[in-house]
Design an enzyme around this catalytic site. Structure first.
Site, PDB file in Angstrom:
ATOM      1  CE  LYS A  54      35.520  67.831  32.489  1.00  0.00           C
ATOM      2  NZ  LYS A  54      36.576  68.637  31.938  1.00  0.00           N
TER       3      LYS A  54
ATOM      4  CE  LYS B 146      36.875  62.764  28.793  1.00  0.00           C
ATOM      5  NZ  LYS B 146      37.392  63.934  28.170  1.00  0.00           N
TER       6      LYS B 146
ATOM      7  CE  LYS C 212      44.496  67.530  30.130  1.00  0.00           C
ATOM      8  NZ  LYS C 212      43.406  68.485  29.909  1.00  0.00           N
TER       9      LYS C 212
HETATM   10  N1  AQP Z   1      39.960  59.944  26.023  1.00  0.00           N
HETATM   11  C1  AQP Z   1      40.015  60.764  24.987  1.00  0.00           C
HETATM   12  N2  AQP Z   1      40.008  60.289  23.724  1.00  0.00           N
HETATM   13  C2  AQP Z   1      40.080  61.136  22.652  1.00  0.00           C
HETATM   14  N3  AQP Z   1      40.165  62.487  22.783  1.00  0.00           N
HETATM   15  C3  AQP Z   1      40.189  63.004  24.020  1.00  0.00           C
HETATM   16  N4  AQP Z   1      40.272  64.267  24.492  1.00  0.00           N
HETATM   17  C4  AQP Z   1      40.259  64.256  25.834  1.00  0.00           C
HETATM   18  N5  AQP Z   1      40.163  62.987  26.293  1.00  0.00           N
HETATM   19  C5  AQP Z   1      40.110  62.180  25.187  1.00  0.00           C
HETATM   20  C6  AQP Z   1      40.377  65.442  23.641  1.00  0.00           C
HETATM   21  O1  AQP Z   1      41.516  66.187  24.043  1.00  0.00           O
HETATM   22  C7  AQP Z   1      41.281  67.566  23.777  1.00  0.00           C
HETATM   23  C8  AQP Z   1      41.693  68.389  24.954  1.00  0.00           C
HETATM   24  O2  AQP Z   1      40.934  68.053  26.090  1.00  0.00           O
HETATM   25  P1  AQP Z   1      40.911  69.025  27.332  1.00  0.00           P
HETATM   26  O3  AQP Z   1      42.099  68.842  28.134  1.00  0.00           O
HETATM   27  O4  AQP Z   1      40.688  70.399  26.898  1.00  0.00           O
HETATM   28  O5  AQP Z   1      39.636  68.618  28.097  1.00  0.00           O
HETATM   29  P2  AQP Z   1      38.982  67.252  28.424  1.00  0.00           P
HETATM   30  O6  AQP Z   1      38.232  66.758  27.235  1.00  0.00           O
HETATM   31  O7  AQP Z   1      38.161  67.531  29.614  1.00  0.00           O
HETATM   32  O8  AQP Z   1      40.220  66.269  28.701  1.00  0.00           O
HETATM   33  P3  AQP Z   1      40.410  65.298  29.917  1.00  0.00           P
HETATM   34  O9  AQP Z   1      41.690  64.593  29.799  1.00  0.00           O
HETATM   35  O10 AQP Z   1      39.222  64.437  30.096  1.00  0.00           O
HETATM   36  O11 AQP Z   1      40.571  66.293  31.118  1.00  0.00           O
HETATM   37  P4  AQP Z   1      39.790  66.321  32.471  1.00  0.00           P
HETATM   38  O12 AQP Z   1      40.021  65.010  33.126  1.00  0.00           O
HETATM   39  O13 AQP Z   1      40.430  67.488  33.162  1.00  0.00           O
HETATM   40  O14 AQP Z   1      38.349  66.535  32.148  1.00  0.00           O
HETATM   41  C9  AQP Z   1      39.789  67.712  23.417  1.00  0.00           C
HETATM   42  O15 AQP Z   1      39.676  67.853  22.010  1.00  0.00           O
HETATM   43  C10 AQP Z   1      39.206  66.403  23.849  1.00  0.00           C
HETATM   44  O16 AQP Z   1      38.109  66.029  23.036  1.00  0.00           O
END
Ligand code: AQP
Length: 344
Positions: free
Chosen positions: A121, A205, A208
């Site tokens: 990040k 992965k 968002k």
């Molecule tokens: N691609 C994924 N596959 C399975 N699980 C996922 N999670 C996120 N992406 C995947 C799970 O969703 C939960 C919430 O995630 P979060 O929003 O708190 O943070 P994150 O993991 O940082 O999600 P993003 O979408 O990747 O957000 P950004 O792009 O902002 O970093 C967690 O349980 C995560 O494991």
């Protein structure tokens, strides 16, 4: 559920959270929300909108409260029932912040320096990243342990953070001579959907923050948008669909699409490959689009209805915060006593 909570003898409790940083996608749904819903009939559950985590990176001015409501609405639309689970915003329970400071003094710099999500990040410009982004996993440990949660449903990307939480709990118990005070929480990661990949790159992965909206299916996408994204999803030049699981090796994009089909339909991968093996993606992709649209249509409809009544969302968040504070308060009293802070 297996219990590897060491000498901890308290009740089983589930905690997890999602950041209010954008639209929820299929990865968040399959990796987290779907599991949240399944657990609420068998366990005491706390589901948090982790807005303190969200501010570790820039947030659009004035948008945070509304984004928190959006995630709460998505929780409700997916089936979180506030009568069964405490749903609340992280910033309304100050125990998260207090315990983070205490854990900052328990965790070691070397532990945090090994966290791969910070490296991903922060990118090349780590010097300019916020201290909060570096400390994110310690806040996550506090989120979980302020409620002595024993089980944490998350996607595979959070595995390393959960290991750090266990290290912090173990070290606190040892350093303060309080064996079994904190549980060593178990990640609940396994199962289909633990790691959903980008529709544009099977090695990254679904996220968002990916600049391409075509890389993910959002919970609020229309049927047409879902079909278009699946039609445009990257495959490869290795020919038709394989008939056996071995044929997915080295084909990450195809493996991801078949995994999504399996996670949404409940059909085993083997059965899907028996049905579609030898056929082109022109047959499989529309079938996958149908399964996805059928799964999300009722969720999207409920989501829109719930968003029409923000006062009701706020009531559910406020009631959840009261429940969460009531669970965290005695834990924090004990923590202060164990550390030996002056108290009246
Ligand atoms: N691609 C994924 N596959 C399975 N699980 C996922 N999670 C996120 N992406 C995947 C799970 O969703 C939960 C919430 O995630 P979060 O929003 O708190 O943070 P994150 O993991 O940082 O999600 P993003 O979408 O990747 O957000 P950004 O792009 O902002 O970093 C967690 O349980 C995560 O494991």
């Amino acid at each position: 559920m297996t219990d590897t909570t060491s000498t901890y003898t308290g009740p089983e409790r589930v905690f997890s959270g999602v950041q209010p940083t954008g639209k929820l996608h299929l990865g968040n749904y399959l990796g987290a929300l779907k599991k949240f819903v399944a657990l609420q009939d068998s366990h005491e559950c706390l589901y948090c909108v982790v807005d303190l985590h969200a501010i570790t990176q820039p947030v659009e001015k004035g948008a945070l409260a509304d984004q928190t409501r959006q995630i709460a609405a998505a929780y409700l639309a997916c089936g979180i029932d506030p009568a069964k689970s405490a749903m609340f915003a992280q910033s309304s329970v100050l125990a998260h912040v207090e315990l983070t400071w205490i854990f900052n003094c328990v965790a070691r710099m070397g532990w945090l320096e090994r966290m791969t999500q910070f490296k991903d990040k922060a990118g090349k410009d780590a010097e300019r990243a916020s201290v909060g982004l570096f400390d994110y996993p310690v806040l996550m440990a506090a989120d979980i342990l302020a409620y002595k949660a024993t089980h944490v449903p998350v996607g595979d990307d959070q595995k390393q953070h959960l290991e750090l939480t266990r290290d912090i709990a173990e070290r606190f118990n040892r350093e303060y001579d309080a064996p079994g005070f904190f549980p060593l929480p178990e990640p609940l990661i396994q199962g289909p959907g633990a790691r959903i990949m980008s529709l544009k790159d099977g090695t990254k992965k679904m996220s968002k923050s990916d600049p391409s909206d075509l890389s993910r299916i959002n919970l609020v996408d229309t049927a047409d948008e879902i079909s278009k994204k699946i039609r445009k999803a990257k495959t490869d030049l290795l020919g038709d669909m394989p008939s056996e699981v071995d044929g997915l090796k080295g084909r990450p994009e195809v493996e991801n699409l078949v995994g999504i089909y399996s996670a949404l339909s409940g059909e085993p991968v083997e059965a899907i490959l028996r049905q579609y093996g030898g056929q082109g993606f022109g047959v499989f992709k529309p079938a996958l689009a149908d399964v996805t649209v059928a799964h999300f249509a009722p969720i999207t409809e409920r989501f829109r209805e719930i968003l029409n009544d923000p006062a009701e969302i706020d009531r559910a968040l406020a009631a959840g915060a009261d429940q969460a504070r009531a669970i965290a308060a005695p834990v924090m009293d004990e923590v202060r006593r164990i550390i030996g802070f002056w108290q009246v």
